[in-house]
Design an enzyme around this catalytic site. Structure first.
Site, PDB file in Angstrom:
ATOM      1  N   ARG A  55      -1.005   8.877  16.314  1.00 21.77           N
ATOM      2  CA  ARG A  55      -0.283   8.564  15.076  1.00 21.77           C
ATOM      3  C   ARG A  55       0.557   9.770  14.675  1.00 21.77           C
ATOM      4  NH1 ARG A  55      -1.814  12.108  12.377  1.00 21.77           N
ATOM      5  NH2 ARG A  55      -0.456  11.553  10.668  1.00 21.77           N
ATOM      6  N   GLY A  56       1.405   9.540  13.640  1.00 18.90           N
ATOM      7  CA  GLY A  56       2.376  10.577  13.280  1.00 18.90           C
ATOM      8  C   GLY A  56       3.647  10.231  14.034  1.00 18.90           C
ATOM      9  N   ASP A 246       8.665   9.345   8.352  1.00 16.68           N
ATOM     10  CA  ASP A 246       8.615   8.331   9.411  1.00 16.68           C
ATOM     11  C   ASP A 246       9.975   7.720   9.686  1.00 16.68           C
ATOM     12  OD1 ASP A 246       5.711   8.421   8.225  1.00 16.68           O
ATOM     13  OD2 ASP A 246       5.614   7.629  10.265  1.00 16.68           O
ATOM     14  N   ASN A 256       7.622   7.714   4.181  1.00 18.10           N
ATOM     15  CA  ASN A 256       6.492   8.523   4.673  1.00 18.10           C
ATOM     16  C   ASN A 256       5.221   7.834   4.184  1.00 18.10           C
ATOM     17  OD1 ASN A 256       5.478  10.864   6.093  1.00 18.10           O
ATOM     18  ND2 ASN A 256       4.857  11.669   4.111  1.00 18.10           N
ATOM     19  N   LYS A 257       4.096   8.397   4.517  1.00 14.78           N
ATOM     20  CA  LYS A 257       2.804   7.801   4.173  1.00 14.78           C
ATOM     21  C   LYS A 257       2.732   7.353   2.725  1.00 14.78           C
ATOM     22  CE  LYS A 257       0.173   6.998   6.277  1.00 14.78           C
ATOM     23  NZ  LYS A 257       0.025   5.602   6.791  1.00 14.78           N
TER      24      LYS A 257
HETATM   25  O1  MRU Z   1       0.143   6.066   9.502  1.00 15.81           O
HETATM   26  P1  MRU Z   1       0.376   7.435  10.063  1.00 15.81           P
HETATM   27  O2  MRU Z   1      -0.839   8.283  10.023  1.00 15.81           O
HETATM   28  O3  MRU Z   1       1.021   7.381  11.435  1.00 15.81           O
HETATM   29  O4  MRU Z   1       1.439   8.066   9.070  1.00 15.81           O
HETATM   30  C1  MRU Z   1       1.916   9.347   9.363  1.00 15.81           C
HETATM   31  C2  MRU Z   1       2.806   9.921   8.333  1.00 15.81           C
HETATM   32  O5  MRU Z   1       3.162   9.302   7.357  1.00 15.81           O
HETATM   33  C3  MRU Z   1       3.331  11.301   8.611  1.00 15.81           C
HETATM   34  O6  MRU Z   1       3.555  12.004   7.441  1.00 15.81           O
HETATM   35  C4  MRU Z   1       4.659  11.184   9.376  1.00 15.81           C
HETATM   36  O7  MRU Z   1       4.520  10.333  10.470  1.00 15.81           O
HETATM   37  C5  MRU Z   1       5.159  12.485   9.813  1.00 15.81           C
HETATM   38  S1  MRU Z   1       4.207  13.174  11.133  1.00 15.81           S
HETATM   39  C6  MRU Z   1       4.965  14.605  11.545  1.00 15.81           C
END
Ligand code: MRU
Length: 357
Positions: A55-56, A246, A256-257
């Site tokens: 993830r990320g 994202d 973003n999250k």
């Molecule tokens: O659902 P996730 O854990 O994949 O969400 C990740 C995020 O929102 C991160 O902040 C984003 O992907 C940036 S990672 C460098």
């Protein structure tokens, strides 16, 4: 290797060329267990992305590059039209695993473009080119994270308090990370920051991953529940907010999250700058604004049951579980990419990054 270096150099995604095998650290098991899993089939790859084993945004893109290579190798027969059709189908399938992070689609398209450029070559040449492209996506990200970390470090000073949301560290990218990059780079250089890590409901990336990475690196990290961000800001403990991304739209609106936009609204209220840090691969020049960013909706079980011994709500209770939200560009003080710090108006400063491409 010191603990700090081992966190920075963690191999969250690795392709073992000798064993011809793709491995990822299963992030759903952290912080309790650091275990690698082997991804072999398209279904395993889809599941790993869908269930956040990897993830990320940047890490998903890196993983997708290697996945496409592994899947290309599995396609039998010499007919190149059939090969390309099967590879595009695999790409479409992987791309449907998560909609918001643009890096997934970006990496898949990059791999498909490489395949197209090698039509007419032998199967061996095609596979070598695809492998090189996957490695290039990975190595580019390492370089980009380092550059983002350098630029991000210019925005804070020794001793500052920094609040972050979700996880944008080495596990979510490669090496330093994006939002955590300046913190890890500064720590390597002897600087001391006080970091507040939002736990990040409902999947707890801040608790399980960010506080884990920072604690192991020797950074002064304090874990807080998401609803405590306001009090730490009011107390004067936060001088900057660093968050990942994202998908960034042309006008600077940033997905973003879930919860990031709330942090940004609070930061504005308390006069604290909020910076978005991410590679240019997260900027979607085909997306005019936040309204056009697809937001992933996830299973209500993540809210009601996932972390509890007993259910925390009646089974029939309705839940709304968006995985991301969009922070309005007016709340963002700067967008830090590998090319530098973009300032408002973003329509101009982001477009300048792509001039000549
Ligand atoms: O659902 P996730 O854990 O994949 O969400 C990740 C995020 O929102 C991160 O902040 C984003 O992907 C940036 S990672 C460098």
């Amino acid at each position: 290797m010191t603990e700090l270096q081992s966190v920075i150099h963690a191999q969250n995604i690795r392709y073992d060329r000798k064993a011809e095998a793709l491995y990822i650290i299963d992030q759903t098991l952290l912080p309790g267990e650091e275990k690698e899993i082997h991804l072999q089939t398209a279904e395993e790859m889809y599941d790993a992305i869908r269930t956040l084993k990897v993830r990320g945004a940047p890490a998903i893109g890196i993983c997708a590059g290697y996945c496409m290579y592994v899947l290309a190798k599995s396609i039998r027969g010499e007919d190149q039209q059939v090969f390309f059709k099967k590879l595009s189908d695999y790409g479409e399938y992987l791309d449907s695993s998560r909609p918001t992070a643009v890096n997934l689609n970006w990496a898949i398209r990059r791999m498909l473009r490489t395949a197209l450029e090698h039509v007419g070559c032998t199967r061996g040449q095609m596979l070598d080119a695809l492998y090189e492209e996957a490695v290039a996506i990975h190595e580019d990200d390492i370089a980009k994270c380092k550059a983002i970390s350098e630029y991000g470090l210019t925005l804070v000073k020794d001793g500052d308090g920094i609040l972050t949301h979700c996880n944008a560290g080495p596990l979510a990218t490669s090496r330093y990370g994006t939002a955590l990059g300046p913190i890890l780079l500064g720590t390597e250089r002897g600087m001391k920051f006080k970091v507040y890590s939002d736990e990040t409901r409902p999947l707890l990336q801040g608790a399980r991953l960010t506080s884990y990475e920072l604690q192991r690196s020797g950074v002064d990290v304090t874990l807080i529940c998401d609803n405590m961000a306001s009090i730490v800001m009011k107390n004067g403990w936060v001088q900057a907010c660093f968050v990942g991304c994202d998908r960034i739209a042309v006008n600077g609106d940033t997905a973003n999250k879930i919860g990031t936009s709330g942090v940004a609204i609070l930061a504005k209220h308390y006069g604290i700058p909020l910076y978005v840090l991410g590679p240019t691969s997260t900027i979607d020049m085909d997306c005019p604004d936040g309204e056009h960013i697809p937001i992933e909706l996830r299973d209500p079980e993540e809210i009601k049951n996932l972390w509890y011994e007993k259910p925390m709500a009646l089974p029939e209770v309705k839940c709304y579980n968006p995985a991301f939200d969009v922070t309005d560009h007016t709340l963002i003080s700067g967008i830090v990419t590998e090319q530098g710090v973009c300032r408002p108006p973003y329509t101009k400063s982001l477009a300048a990054l792509f001039k000549g491409n």
